[in-house]
Scaffold this motif. Structure first.
Motif, PDB file in Angstrom:
ATOM      1  N   GLU A 102       6.842   8.270  -0.627  1.00 30.10           N
ATOM      2  CA  GLU A 102       6.696   8.066   0.810  1.00 30.10           C
ATOM      3  C   GLU A 102       5.234   7.823   1.165  1.00 30.10           C
ATOM      4  O   GLU A 102       4.925   6.963   1.987  1.00 30.10           O
ATOM      5  N   SER A 103       4.338   8.552   0.551  1.00 33.89           N
ATOM      6  CA  SER A 103       2.909   8.375   0.807  1.00 33.89           C
ATOM      7  C   SER A 103       2.441   6.985   0.397  1.00 33.89           C
ATOM      8  O   SER A 103       1.661   6.352   1.111  1.00 33.89           O
ATOM      9  N   ALA A 104       2.924   6.511  -0.731  1.00 33.80           N
ATOM     10  CA  ALA A 104       2.534   5.183  -1.208  1.00 33.80           C
ATOM     11  C   ALA A 104       3.033   4.108  -0.242  1.00 33.80           C
ATOM     12  O   ALA A 104       2.299   3.169   0.088  1.00 33.80           O
ATOM     13  N   TYR A 105       4.262   4.235   0.236  1.00 34.51           N
ATOM     14  CA  TYR A 105       4.821   3.257   1.170  1.00 34.51           C
ATOM     15  C   TYR A 105       4.064   3.302   2.500  1.00 34.51           C
ATOM     16  O   TYR A 105       3.734   2.269   3.081  1.00 34.51           O
ATOM     17  N   TYR A 106       3.765   4.507   2.990  1.00 37.12           N
ATOM     18  CA  TYR A 106       3.012   4.684   4.226  1.00 37.12           C
ATOM     19  C   TYR A 106       1.633   4.041   4.101  1.00 37.12           C
ATOM     20  O   TYR A 106       1.200   3.299   4.989  1.00 37.12           O
ATOM     21  N   ASN A 107       0.936   4.301   3.003  1.00 37.36           N
ATOM     22  CA  ASN A 107      -0.399   3.738   2.804  1.00 37.36           C
ATOM     23  C   ASN A 107      -0.362   2.218   2.689  1.00 37.36           C
ATOM     24  O   ASN A 107      -1.269   1.535   3.157  1.00 37.36           O
ATOM     25  N   LYS A 108       0.695   1.688   2.070  1.00 36.13           N
ATOM     26  CA  LYS A 108       0.843   0.228   1.959  1.00 36.13           C
ATOM     27  C   LYS A 108       0.970  -0.402   3.344  1.00 36.13           C
ATOM     28  O   LYS A 108       0.316  -1.399   3.652  1.00 36.13           O
ATOM     29  N   ILE A 109       1.782   0.192   4.202  1.00 40.36           N
ATOM     30  CA  ILE A 109       1.974  -0.338   5.545  1.00 40.36           C
ATOM     31  C   ILE A 109       0.685  -0.216   6.350  1.00 40.36           C
ATOM     32  O   ILE A 109       0.287  -1.150   7.048  1.00 40.36           O
ATOM     33  N   ARG A 110       0.000   0.929   6.263  1.00 34.79           N
ATOM     34  CA  ARG A 110      -1.259   1.115   6.993  1.00 34.79           C
ATOM     35  C   ARG A 110      -2.298   0.083   6.554  1.00 34.79           C
ATOM     36  O   ARG A 110      -3.029  -0.456   7.366  1.00 34.79           O
ATOM     37  N   LYS A 111      -2.341  -0.211   5.244  1.00 32.41           N
ATOM     38  CA  LYS A 111      -3.296  -1.204   4.732  1.00 32.41           C
ATOM     39  C   LYS A 111      -2.972  -2.584   5.290  1.00 32.41           C
ATOM     40  O   LYS A 111      -3.860  -3.315   5.710  1.00 32.41           O
TER      41      LYS A 111
END
Length: 67
Positions: free
Chosen positions: A32-41
């Motif tokens: 979930e953290s990886a997906y969240y960070n991808k979207i934020r980037k």
């Protein structure tokens, strides 16, 4: 033995909403953290790109339009 389960569409949607609304994730799950960070980037990258508004005209190519 750890099984990696892909994120469900429901979880992806909730993470997407949190990221786009600039909320915290509230989860320690690395997927979930990886997906969240991808979207934020992606959001931050979009903010850096200039926005093209209106119709751009090239005055050199307008010669034959009136005819």
């Amino acid at each position: 033995m750890s099984l990696i389960v892909p994120l469900s569409s429901y979880r992806m949607h909730r993470i997407y909403l949190a990221a786009t609304m600039n909320y915290g994730l509230g989860s320690d799950d690395p997927e979930e953290s990886a997906y969240y960070n991808k979207i934020r980037k992606e959001i931050n990258d979009m903010k850096k790109q200039p926005i093209k508004k209106g119709i751009s005209l090239n005055w050199d190519n307008l010669e034959g339009i009136d005819k």
